[in-house]
Design an enzyme around this catalytic site. Structure first.
Site, PDB file in Angstrom:
ATOM      1  N   ASP A  50       0.845  -1.197   0.000  1.00  0.00           N
ATOM      2  CA  ASP A  50       0.000   0.000   0.000  1.00  0.00           C
ATOM      3  C   ASP A  50       0.877   1.242   0.000  1.00  0.00           C
ATOM      4  O   ASP A  50       1.675   1.457   0.905  1.00  0.00           O
ATOM      5  CB  ASP A  50      -0.886  -0.007   1.258  1.00  0.00           C
ATOM      6  CG  ASP A  50      -1.804   1.200   1.306  1.00  0.00           C
ATOM      7  OD1 ASP A  50      -2.954   1.083   0.847  1.00  0.00           O
ATOM      8  OD2 ASP A  50      -1.369   2.266   1.785  1.00  0.00           O
ATOM      9  N   TYR A  55       3.035  10.010  -0.067  1.00  0.00           N
ATOM     10  CA  TYR A  55       4.124   9.437   0.750  1.00  0.00           C
ATOM     11  C   TYR A  55       5.492   9.694   0.120  1.00  0.00           C
ATOM     12  O   TYR A  55       6.517   9.491   0.768  1.00  0.00           O
ATOM     13  CB  TYR A  55       3.969   7.909   0.917  1.00  0.00           C
ATOM     14  CG  TYR A  55       2.686   7.423   1.546  1.00  0.00           C
ATOM     15  CD1 TYR A  55       1.804   8.305   2.185  1.00  0.00           C
ATOM     16  CD2 TYR A  55       2.340   6.080   1.499  1.00  0.00           C
ATOM     17  CE1 TYR A  55       0.618   7.845   2.744  1.00  0.00           C
ATOM     18  CE2 TYR A  55       1.164   5.611   2.062  1.00  0.00           C
ATOM     19  CZ  TYR A  55       0.302   6.502   2.674  1.00  0.00           C
ATOM     20  OH  TYR A  55      -0.872   6.043   3.223  1.00  0.00           O
ATOM     21  N   LYS A  84      -2.752   6.021  -4.186  1.00  0.00           N
ATOM     22  CA  LYS A  84      -3.862   6.921  -3.860  1.00  0.00           C
ATOM     23  C   LYS A  84      -3.717   8.282  -4.539  1.00  0.00           C
ATOM     24  O   LYS A  84      -2.613   8.772  -4.750  1.00  0.00           O
ATOM     25  CB  LYS A  84      -3.945   7.136  -2.340  1.00  0.00           C
ATOM     26  CG  LYS A  84      -3.941   5.840  -1.553  1.00  0.00           C
ATOM     27  CD  LYS A  84      -4.032   6.061  -0.048  1.00  0.00           C
ATOM     28  CE  LYS A  84      -3.719   4.791   0.708  1.00  0.00           C
ATOM     29  NZ  LYS A  84      -2.297   4.529   0.865  1.00  0.00           N
ATOM     30  N   HIS A 117      -7.839   9.673  -1.630  1.00  0.00           N
ATOM     31  CA  HIS A 117      -7.255   9.803  -0.293  1.00  0.00           C
ATOM     32  C   HIS A 117      -8.189  10.535   0.695  1.00  0.00           C
ATOM     33  O   HIS A 117      -8.176  10.269   1.888  1.00  0.00           O
ATOM     34  CB  HIS A 117      -5.916  10.547  -0.389  1.00  0.00           C
ATOM     35  CG  HIS A 117      -4.866  10.010   0.520  1.00  0.00           C
ATOM     36  ND1 HIS A 117      -3.549   9.870   0.167  1.00  0.00           N
ATOM     37  CD2 HIS A 117      -4.934   9.560   1.785  1.00  0.00           C
ATOM     38  CE1 HIS A 117      -2.856   9.364   1.172  1.00  0.00           C
ATOM     39  NE2 HIS A 117      -3.684   9.178   2.171  1.00  0.00           N
TER      40      HIS A 117
END
Length: 297
Positions: A50, A55, A84, A117
């Site tokens: 994931d 990120y 996402k 998200h």
């Protein structure tokens, strides 16, 4: 696939591995650690990875995937990759270009699951599924009213397959979980072990879930670590937990979650730990009209 893995069926017919590996990286951790961790995770037998645009590790995750495919450790179809769409790309015309950039960074032709998200409509994501760039589409951080709105939207083509939310022993999301189950939507849990590692987001004085004495007692009784019991608790409720680690021994240990079961009494005891406590309340978004946490669930 690793025989240890179990799977959960999604409402579009695809299957998601029941334990995922989270790739969020705290700022103080060097980026090279993300590449190392993703390599270790795949090597340890984790097949559900994931990640997310926000990120800033998609490139490293992609490098790890490609190196493991080239080494013959896995085939692309053995892996379940989630990424996402971040808030800055929610305008419909930005959705596909954003996904295409993620795919380029990940060095993949498609992802298995693409999530919104934060709460916005699904329409533009449906087109990405039609184009074959993504197998399943889902949402993240939606409350039940926001889900309800999507499900009741005229002309909805694809129901979201999952809702990824913070979920752990201190925030067991029982009402949201019941709602999602009633709509055939899988609840995926981030922060599954409680979390102090999101230092820029989390009050560092928050209670450390893995130090909880009740959890410790149940773990001791089952001859397992508190982390394994915390993951098993979610799994037995039909939740798909994401466990994050930079250590190979922890990754391997997390896969032992399929090797034991908690008794109904243990489950009841652990239910009692719920305090509706959120590590990641993202209060900076609290004045946004779609802020999801003002609802009870």
């Amino acid at each position: 696939m690793s025989s240890k893995q179990q799977f959960v069926k999604l409402n579009d017919g695809h299957f998601i591995p029941a334990l995922g590996f989270g790739t969020y990286k705290p700022q103080e951790v060097p980026i090279s650690k993300s590449l190392e961790a993703a390599n270790l995770a795949i090597g340890a037998g984790l097949r559900h990875i994931d990640t997310a645009y926000v990120y800033h590790v998609e490139e490293e995750v992609g490098q790890a995937i490609q190196s493991k495919i080239k080494a013959g450790v896995v085939k692309r179809e053995d892996l379940f990759i989630t990424t996402k769409l971040w808030c800055t790309c929610f305008r419909p015309e930005l959705v596909r270009p954003s996904l295409e950039k993620s795919l380029k960074r990940l060095q993949l032709d498609y992802v298995d699951l693409y999530l919104i998200h934060y709460p916005i409509p699904l329409k533009a994501l449906e087109k990405c599924k039609d184009a074959g760039l993504v197998k399943s589409i889902g949402v993240s951080n939606f409350n039940h009213k926001q889900l309800e709105r999507i499900l009741n939207k005229p002309g909805l083509k694809y129901k979201p397959v999952c809702n990824q939310v913070e979920c752990h022993l201190y925030l067991n999301q029982s009402k949201l979980l019941d709602y999602c189950k009633s709509k055939d939507i899988v609840l995926v849990a981030y922060g599954a072990l409680g979390t102090q590692r999101y230092k820029e987001w989390v009050d560092q004085n928050s209670p450390v879930l893995l130090h909880d004495p009740v959890l410790y007692d149940v773990a001791k009784k089952n001859k397992r670590s508190p982390a394994l019991v915390a993951l098993r608790y979610l799994l037995q409720r039909g939740v798909v937990p994401l466990a994050q680690s930079f250590k190979e021994n922890e990754m391997k240990e997390n896969l032992q979650v399929f090797e034991f079961q908690l008794s109904p009494e243990d489950m009841k005891t652990l239910d009692g730990l719920n305090k509706n406590f959120r590590y990641l309340s993202t209060e900076s978004f609290a004045d946004h009209p779609e802020y999801p946490y003002s609802e009870e669930y």
